[in-house]
Design a protein around this motif. Structure first.
Motif, PDB file in Angstrom:
ATOM      1  N   MET A  45       0.821  -1.203   0.000  1.00 38.67           N
ATOM      2  CA  MET A  45       0.000   0.000   0.000  1.00 38.67           C
ATOM      3  C   MET A  45       0.862   1.263   0.000  1.00 38.67           C
ATOM      4  N   ASP A  46       1.946   1.286   0.781  1.00 42.54           N
ATOM      5  CA  ASP A  46       2.788   2.481   0.831  1.00 42.54           C
ATOM      6  C   ASP A  46       3.475   2.734  -0.508  1.00 42.54           C
ATOM      7  N   GLN A  47       3.796   1.674  -1.236  1.00 40.02           N
ATOM      8  CA  GLN A  47       4.435   1.843  -2.539  1.00 40.02           C
ATOM      9  C   GLN A  47       3.440   2.334  -3.590  1.00 40.02           C
ATOM     10  N   TRP A  48       2.172   1.937  -3.443  1.00 41.48           N
ATOM     11  CA  TRP A  48       1.160   2.510  -4.330  1.00 41.48           C
ATOM     12  C   TRP A  48       1.034   4.017  -4.086  1.00 41.48           C
ATOM     13  N   VAL A  49       1.061   4.439  -2.815  1.00 40.53           N
ATOM     14  CA  VAL A  49       0.978   5.876  -2.511  1.00 40.53           C
ATOM     15  C   VAL A  49       2.084   6.628  -3.244  1.00 40.53           C
ATOM     16  N   ARG A  55       1.254   6.668  -6.928  1.00 38.62           N
ATOM     17  CA  ARG A  55       0.097   7.556  -7.144  1.00 38.62           C
ATOM     18  C   ARG A  55       0.522   9.017  -7.167  1.00 38.62           C
ATOM     19  N   GLU A  56       1.370   9.398  -6.227  1.00 34.71           N
ATOM     20  CA  GLU A  56       1.808  10.788  -6.181  1.00 34.71           C
ATOM     21  C   GLU A  56       2.648  11.145  -7.405  1.00 34.71           C
ATOM     22  N   LEU A  79       2.211   9.806 -10.402  1.00 35.16           N
ATOM     23  CA  LEU A  79       1.246   9.938 -11.501  1.00 35.16           C
ATOM     24  C   LEU A  79       0.489  11.264 -11.409  1.00 35.16           C
ATOM     25  N   ALA A  80       0.127  11.647 -10.190  1.00 39.09           N
ATOM     26  CA  ALA A  80      -0.598  12.910 -10.019  1.00 39.09           C
ATOM     27  C   ALA A  80       0.265  14.101 -10.427  1.00 39.09           C
ATOM     28  N   ASP A  81       1.565  14.018 -10.179  1.00 37.90           N
ATOM     29  CA  ASP A  81       2.473  15.095 -10.579  1.00 37.90           C
ATOM     30  C   ASP A  81       2.705  15.108 -12.089  1.00 37.90           C
ATOM     31  N   SER A  82       2.667  13.918 -12.704  1.00 38.85           N
ATOM     32  CA  SER A  82       3.021  13.790 -14.113  1.00 38.85           C
ATOM     33  C   SER A  82       1.842  13.981 -15.052  1.00 38.85           C
ATOM     34  N   ILE A  83       0.632  13.648 -14.587  1.00 40.13           N
ATOM     35  CA  ILE A  83      -0.547  13.677 -15.449  1.00 40.13           C
ATOM     36  C   ILE A  83      -1.608  14.561 -14.800  1.00 40.13           C
ATOM     37  N   PRO A  84      -1.801  15.789 -15.278  1.00 40.17           N
ATOM     38  CA  PRO A  84      -2.766  16.697 -14.631  1.00 40.17           C
ATOM     39  C   PRO A  84      -4.175  16.118 -14.543  1.00 40.17           C
ATOM     40  N   SER A  85      -4.572  15.287 -15.501  1.00 38.33           N
ATOM     41  CA  SER A  85      -5.943  14.765 -15.498  1.00 38.33           C
ATOM     42  C   SER A  85      -6.089  13.476 -14.691  1.00 38.33           C
ATOM     43  N   PHE A  86      -5.005  13.026 -14.039  1.00 33.54           N
ATOM     44  CA  PHE A  86      -5.038  11.765 -13.299  1.00 33.54           C
ATOM     45  C   PHE A  86      -5.903  11.879 -12.046  1.00 33.54           C
ATOM     46  N   SER A  87      -6.705  10.846 -11.815  1.00 31.00           N
ATOM     47  CA  SER A  87      -7.487  10.744 -10.586  1.00 31.00           C
ATOM     48  C   SER A  87      -7.596   9.277 -10.215  1.00 31.00           C
ATOM     49  N   SER A  88      -7.563   8.984  -8.932  1.00 30.74           N
ATOM     50  CA  SER A  88      -7.682   7.588  -8.505  1.00 30.74           C
ATOM     51  C   SER A  88      -8.677   7.472  -7.368  1.00 30.74           C
ATOM     52  N   ASP A  89      -9.467   6.421  -7.413  1.00 31.10           N
ATOM     53  CA  ASP A  89     -10.397   6.091  -6.339  1.00 31.10           C
ATOM     54  C   ASP A  89      -9.777   4.926  -5.581  1.00 31.10           C
ATOM     55  N   ASP A  90      -9.150   5.200  -4.443  1.00 28.24           N
ATOM     56  CA  ASP A  90      -8.328   4.215  -3.738  1.00 28.24           C
ATOM     57  C   ASP A  90      -9.134   3.412  -2.735  1.00 28.24           C
ATOM     58  N   SER A  91      -8.945   2.113  -2.788  1.00 34.09           N
ATOM     59  CA  SER A  91      -9.499   1.224  -1.785  1.00 34.09           C
ATOM     60  C   SER A  91      -8.481   0.106  -1.590  1.00 34.09           C
ATOM     61  N   GLY A  92      -8.934  -1.020  -1.069  1.00 32.04           N
ATOM     62  CA  GLY A  92      -8.026  -2.135  -0.860  1.00 32.04           C
ATOM     63  C   GLY A  92      -8.789  -3.432  -0.727  1.00 32.04           C
ATOM     64  N   CYS A  93      -8.075  -4.532  -0.810  1.00 33.83           N
ATOM     65  CA  CYS A  93      -8.687  -5.840  -0.604  1.00 33.83           C
ATOM     66  C   CYS A  93      -7.649  -6.777   0.003  1.00 33.83           C
ATOM     67  N   PHE A  94      -8.095  -7.939   0.440  1.00 37.25           N
ATOM     68  CA  PHE A  94      -7.231  -8.890   1.129  1.00 37.25           C
ATOM     69  C   PHE A  94      -6.637  -9.889   0.143  1.00 37.25           C
ATOM     70  N   ALA A  95      -5.346 -10.108   0.256  1.00 39.15           N
ATOM     71  CA  ALA A  95      -4.698 -11.182  -0.486  1.00 39.15           C
ATOM     72  C   ALA A  95      -5.053 -12.521   0.165  1.00 39.15           C
TER      73      ALA A  95
END
Length: 665
Positions: free
Chosen positions: A411-415, A418-419, A421-437
């Motif tokens: 999860m920390d590596q996705w953060v 994500r940051e 991508l947000a810096d690189s792509i102005p139109s980027f948006s993510s709806d973040d959730s999670g699930c169990f392996a």
């Protein structure tokens, strides 16, 4: 036990029957509290989704033992039928099974069925109590909406007179993770349409946390501009989902209290600035990073907030996903600090990680077995729910779907990604959730489950390899009506040179679903020498090659809805001693060993700090033994990054919906 749980469980008297059929059109049994209560009474619930898979499990795990006069896997089995038509079941089941009917219409007779079926199951208990106490007569659709808003969500739209009242309630809802169902959000919007609040996107703000966070983040940037502080990034530039410029009353004490917490926990991102406004109020500084020291303080305070609010053994899976998300934000921020700033904070964060892992371990023993049966309509609870959820999204209109599986992504590596991508792509948006392996959190177990939509016991013959993934992915989608030419699968993606060939395939009009394995993170993890802080530096360098943003742009440009997840995460671990057992163990991970018999599993020396936990969905002859806490089966004292175990960072992985505009052609 609650009154709601008791009401459901009273339909299943113990020792009355071994085989039950529950007509359950509203999935009432597929609530983790109900499942846990039934399990404590010796009942197992098995949804009737695939007739062949159900019969196989029923015959092998239950009926064979019962015919021998043995108890078997459990005392009784409940076939959960998502409907009321018994004619859809095999005749022998109908003849043998004891029938029970459950529905929201029967349990809430004075409320509108069309409304209450839109309310998430986590609210059923509170709604049941409120119904029995306050619903004295039948209520129509509008009155039922008002009843639920008042008694469950503590909102009365008729009392939201000003901007402060509205934003306090919006932020309170989302901070608690309880956004309104769309039906109720639209009801509130209709009531407020002719008020001064009517110009706001009320329904979207009340129902979508992602939309609200983006709107508040933008509003914070504009708020700081009053003090001469400019935000380097807003989410509104060319946004895939245009955001209006809303004004949030940040100065109001109630609003300020919640936004402070959202900054500390990483839901909102503080604005980095090289200048400092002399007249900046102290309370605003939590959302401004003017120097590295203030960022270190932000990490420390965020860790304190999470430590004070760790879930208990009675928590829901949603509570643990939210905790994993918050913890991931803090760890990512910590790994981004300089060594001088990070070192004083690391003991505090490590203590938090250990406490969270210990609590999760206790929770897993009681609740993990229930997760695989939970419904996936609103999002996957476990990774094997992902294909089924994507199939539902295709039925809802998302014709082309891409699943990006970042092997080993915590999860920390996705953060961190994500940051970037947000810096690189102005139109980027993510709806973040999670699930169990799946436990054990090994690639051959959890990633096969992810691509197949099956529990590990259903692919027992290939549980130690990953070579069957392409055929398992194809079989799932062919079972859901797609032709082979409409399905694509590829492993081993990691660099931009591979994207030319990928584009050739996904640009074909015939391609509808794509499953990809991006394995750079896993390669970095297995070669890590400097722990997860070192991995963060390598991920930064990888992101700077442009691979990740080119990958997501590629799918966006060809009209795909993009989902990103992982098969497992990874964790900093310390050696507790090698297990020198030769070929005794079938699968040797640093955090887990698996064995094919009870006697072999019991051969782990007593001085090794390890524990047994047998997941219900594993093959009966696949027995894992886990290194305890944050240990690893390597020489004592060695520091490594590994996976296979049951820590928060290994077990709860990101599940993200990525939205962005297409590149102009």
């Amino acid at each position: 036990m609650s009154a709601w749980t008791d009401r459901i469980l009273q339909e299943f008297p113990a020792d009355l029957s071994r085989f039950w059929i529950a007509c359950d059109p509203d999935d009432l049994l597929l609530d983790e509290r109900i499942l846990h209560g039934l399990r404590e009474r010796g009942f197992e619930v098995l949804p009737f989704e695939d007739p062949v898979a159900f019969r196989t499990e029923y015959e092998e795990r239950y009926r064979a033992a019962w015919d021998r006069g043995e108890e078997g896997t459990s005392k009784a089995l409940v076939l959960q039928l998502r409907g009321t038509d018994l004619n859809t079941l095999p005749w022998d089941y109908v003849r043998m099974g004891r029938k029970v009917s459950l529905s929201l219409a029967d349990l809430f007779p004075r409320l509108s069925y069309g409304v209450i079926r839109q309310v998430d199951s986590e609210h059923h208990e509170a709604l049941f109590l409120a119904h029995n106490k306050h619903a004295t007569q039948p209520l129509g659709e509008g009155a039922t909406k008002d009843f639920i808003l008042t008694h469950i969500f503590r909102i009365s739209p008729y009392l939201l007179g000003g901007s402060e009242d509205f934003w306090r309630e919006v932020l309170r809802l989302h901070y608690r993770g309880a956004g309104l169902p769309n039906l109720l959000a639209k009801h509130v919007a209709a009531i407020l349409n002719d008020t001064p609040l009517g110009d706001l996107p009320i329904a979207e703000l009340l129902s979508s946390k992602n939309y609200t966070v983006r709107a508040v983040q933008d509003a914070w940037g504009r708020f700081l501009a009053q003090y001469g502080i400019q935000s380097d990034r807003t989410s509104n530039d060319d946004s895939a989902e245009a955001l209006p410029e809303v004004s949030v009353p940040f100065e109001h004490p109630d609003v300020r209290l919640i936004t402070d917490t959202m900054f500390l926990e990483g839901t909102l991102q503080p604005v980095a600035t090289s200048s400092s406004a002399a007249d900046l109020p102290d309370w605003v500084r939590v959302g401004v990073v003017a120097d590295p020291q203030s960022f270190g303080t932000l990490v420390s305070e965020g860790a304190k907030k999470i430590a004070a609010d760790l879930p208990t053994v009675e928590a829901t899976h949603r509570d643990w996903v939210e905790t994993a998300r918050r913890l991931g934000e803090v760890i990512s921020r910590l790994n981004g600090l300089s060594t001088a700033l990070a070192e004083p904070i690391q003991p505090q964060v490590r203590a938090l990680q250990r406490e969270a892992d210990e609590r999760l371990k206790d929770w897993i023993v009681r609740h993990y077995a229930d997760l695989s049966s939970l419904p996936a309509a609103k999002g996957p609870v476990m990774v094997h729910h992902v294909p089924r959820y994507l199939a539902l999204r295709r039925s809802a209109g998302e014709d082309r779907v891409a699943l990006l599986v970042f092997d080993g992504l915590a999860m920390d590596q996705w953060v961190q990604i994500r940051e970037h991508l947000a810096d690189s792509i102005p139109s980027f948006s993510s709806d973040d959730s999670g699930c169990f392996a799946w436990l054990p959190t090994l690639t051959s177990v959890s990633r096969q489950a992810l691509f197949s939509g099956l529990k590990p016991r259903e692919f027992a013959n290939s549980i130690e390899v990953t070579s069957k993934e392409p055929s398992l992915w194809a079989r799932f989608w062919q079972d859901h009506g797609l032709r082979p030419s409409e399905i694509y699968f590829q492993k081993g993606l990691k660099n931009t040179g591979q994207l030319i060939e990928l584009e050739e395939v996904i640009s074909r009009p015939s391609t509808k679903v794509v499953g990809l394995v991006v394995d750079m993170i896993d390669e970095i993890v297995h070669g890590a020498m400097l722990g997860k802080r070192g991995i963060a530096g390598q991920i930064k360098a990888w992101c700077e090659t442009g691979f990740v943003e080119k990958l997501v742009r590629l799918f966006a440009d060809h009209g795909y809805q993009i989902y990103l997840t992982a098969d497992h995460g990874n964790v900093d671990a310390e050696g507790i001693g090698r297990l020198n057992q030769g070929a005794v163990s079938e699968v040797r991970g640093e955090r887990v060993r698996t064995y094919r018999s009870e006697s072999l599993a019991a051969s782990v020396p007593a001085e090794i700090d390890a524990f047994r936990f047998d997941s219900a969905g594993l093959p009966p002859d696949f027995l894992p033994v886990y290194a305890d806490t944050r240990g690893a089966f390597v020489p004592k004292g060695d520091q490594i990054v590994a996976h296979g175990g049951a820590s928060v960072e290994e077990l709860i992985v990101p599940f993200v919906k990525i939205t962005m505009t297409r590149t102009a052609t």
